[in-house]
Design an enzyme around this catalytic site. Structure first.
Site, mmCIF file in Angstrom:
data_model
loop_
_atom_site.group_PDB
_atom_site.id
_atom_site.type_symbol
_atom_site.label_atom_id
_atom_site.label_comp_id
_atom_site.label_asym_id
_atom_site.label_seq_id
_atom_site.Cartn_x
_atom_site.Cartn_y
_atom_site.Cartn_z
ATOM 1 C CB CYS A 1 -1.047 -0.075 1.223
ATOM 2 S SG CYS A 1 -2.520 1.167 0.846
ATOM 3 C CG HIS B 1 -3.767 -3.696 3.252
ATOM 4 N ND1 HIS B 1 -2.454 -3.270 3.710
ATOM 5 C CD2 HIS B 1 -4.427 -2.648 2.636
ATOM 6 C CE1 HIS B 1 -2.578 -1.822 3.817
ATOM 7 N NE2 HIS B 1 -3.516 -1.319 3.198
#
Length: 501
Positions: free
Chosen positions: A333, A437
């Site tokens: 991310c 994630h």
């Protein structure tokens, strides 16, 4: 409404884990139970099935209760963006960014309305609530407008159990001091005390139990031992420190995690706690970098800020040298965004300055643009090899404002998501970047990634360690161990008879 609320003498006393235990204990007794926390402050979030964002702890507690998580279980989530400002997530969607002072002054009445609506929704679907407080209920400078401890107990009209952490010391003072600072009406809601994280011979604490009960007039519902080997995800940076410090540092595989001031969704790292030959350590500056077998740059709530900190600590040079020397790096991310050549805050959504720019680490040919609209979604992607042939399905979730573009289309994406390229894969997985994630929660992929490192080190490959199965088993172990030491019948009696008190 029937329920119980756990409040703590301080932060990180173990409320989240005990609430998780109670959710599974009640579920095992065939009670229709749901978790609730009115307001969470954490960058460690959970994406619901409908793509909404709540605190990770309530998502995990819903899993323990064997129900689907919803925004009503954590209707207000505060995600710190600096020491003073937080993004306000309302019913799973970003509302606005406010300073602590403005939030307190402007959001109180709206917060009350949100909490009441959520409690009503949960009451219509469930018979029991396990409610978690935050921090301490006696923050006297804030209590006139608090919406997460005794005010919530009042709105839900439920009894309260006070949780104290004996491991940190001062347990008697913390219990007595907390009760002393409660009003008489608030104190009357407290039906018991749980002493948590006890180590050693319990017989040595029996006189302490007697003293607490005699001095406070409150029943000690149980003394919970310091529980080991629980695959229960943590909530915030305090539990991050506790969990990874407890992990042995002697594993042959040395994974360095870049320590970021505003790290988010650090649960991406938790699978490594259960790999016996892996050692995780956090690297703050260049002097701590060493010679790791792999580096992970985790997610962050403020990419520009944390990238600047990396540069101030001279870690950017170390990372660039490490990549050039054939080091293995994974950016997740915000860490993925940092890998690129440039970051452009087109909307001012990361820095508050429209058009703000910063050079990235220059490890991958990427440019990231920040927009206003946040993407929160559970995702599945097809892992792509260097010939662009599809293979393994990867599951995860995305929470990000940025859009990252590959400058060189010859560089392979990591995944195909709905036939669109996602992430980057350089040199057969040596450099990986992705918005996904929970990448390392994909057991087969994580094992394959670790086995490549094992081969490079002359170690034997390992079989897949299936942590998905371990997670539910851990809920069961947690419930059984907690049920042994807590007077659950007393708790249920307090809950069931509270309305007729």
């Amino acid at each position: 409404m029937k329920g119980i609320m756990l409040q703590g003498t301080a932060s990180d006393v173990g409320k989240s884990v005990l609430c998780t235990a109670l959710c599974r204990i009640f579920q095992r007794r065939n009670l229709k139970v749901a978790p609730f926390k009115s307001q969470n402050m954490s960058n460690n979030s959970y994406v619901t099935r409908d793509g909404k964002e709540i605190g990770r702890a309530q998502g995990v507690q819903a899993e323990a209760a064997k129900i689907e998580a919803s925004v009503f279980m954590n209707p207000i989530l505060l995600k710190p963006r600096s020491d003073c400002d937080s993004e306000v997530i309302r019913f799973g969607t970003s509302f606005e960014t406010l300073s602590g002072k403005n939030y307190r002054e402007q959001f109180y009445q709206k917060g009350i309305e949100i909490i009441v609506e959520s409690l009503q929704e949960l009451e219509s679907d469930y018979d029991y609530l396990v409610i978690e407080g935050a921090g301490s209920p006696v923050e006297v400078n804030l209590n006139d407008r608090e919406i997460v401890n005794m005010k919530v107990a009042e709105l839900a009209d439920v009894p309260v159990v006070l949780v104290a952490d004996i491991d940190r010391g001062g347990v008697f003072a913390s219990i007595v001091g907390t009760l002393a600072l409660l009003s008489e009406e608030e104190k009357s809601r407290v039906v018991g005390i749980i002493v948590n994280k006890f180590r050693g011979d319990l017989s040595l604490f029996e006189s302490g139990i007697d003293w607490i009960e005699e001095y406070t007039g409150k029943k000690v519902i149980g003394v919970v031992p310091h529980l080991q080997d629980m695959t229960i995800e943590g909530e915030d940076s305090l539990s991050l420190t506790t969990q990874f410090q407890s992990k042995k540092r002697s594993g042959e595989i040395d994974i360095a995690v870049i320590e970021l001031p505003y790290i988010s969704n650090y649960t991406d790292l938790e699978p490594f706690r259960f790999e016996e030959d892996v050692s995780i350590r956090f690297v703050r500056d260049q002097t701590e970098f060493g010679q790791p077998d792999a580096v992970i740059i985790p997610g962050t709530k403020s990419t520009f800020h944390d990238l600047k900190v990396i540069k101030e600590r001279q870690l950017h040079r170390k990372l660039k040298e490490y990549a050039q020397d054939s080091g293995t790096i994974v950016g997740l991310c915000g860490g993925y965004q940092m890998l690129g050549d440039e970051l452009i805050d087109k909307a001012g959504s990361d820095t508050g300055i429209v058009g703000n720019k910063q050079q990235g680490l220059g490890i991958a040919p990427l440019v990231t643009y920040f927009h206003n609209q946040k993407k929160t979604i559970r995702s599945k992607g097809i892992l792509v090899d260097k010939e662009n042939k599809a293979s393994t399905v990867i599951e995860g979730y995305e929470i990000h404002l940025g859009e990252t573009v590959r400058k060189n289309n010859e560089v392979s994406p990591l995944l195909l998501v709905n036939d669109e390229a996602e992430g980057v894969n350089i040199d057969q997985g040596r450099i990986i970047g992705t918005y996904f994630h929970s990448l390392f929660h994909n057991d087969e992929w994580r094992t394959d990634w670790l086995n490549k490192i094992r081969e490079q080190k002359g170690m034997e490959k390992q079989a897949v360690n299936y942590l998905h199965d371990e997670k539910d088993a851990s809920f069961e172990r947690l419930a059984k161990q907690t049920e042994k030491v807590l007077d659950i019948d007393y708790l249920l009696e307090m809950i069931d008879n509270w309305g007729s008190r």
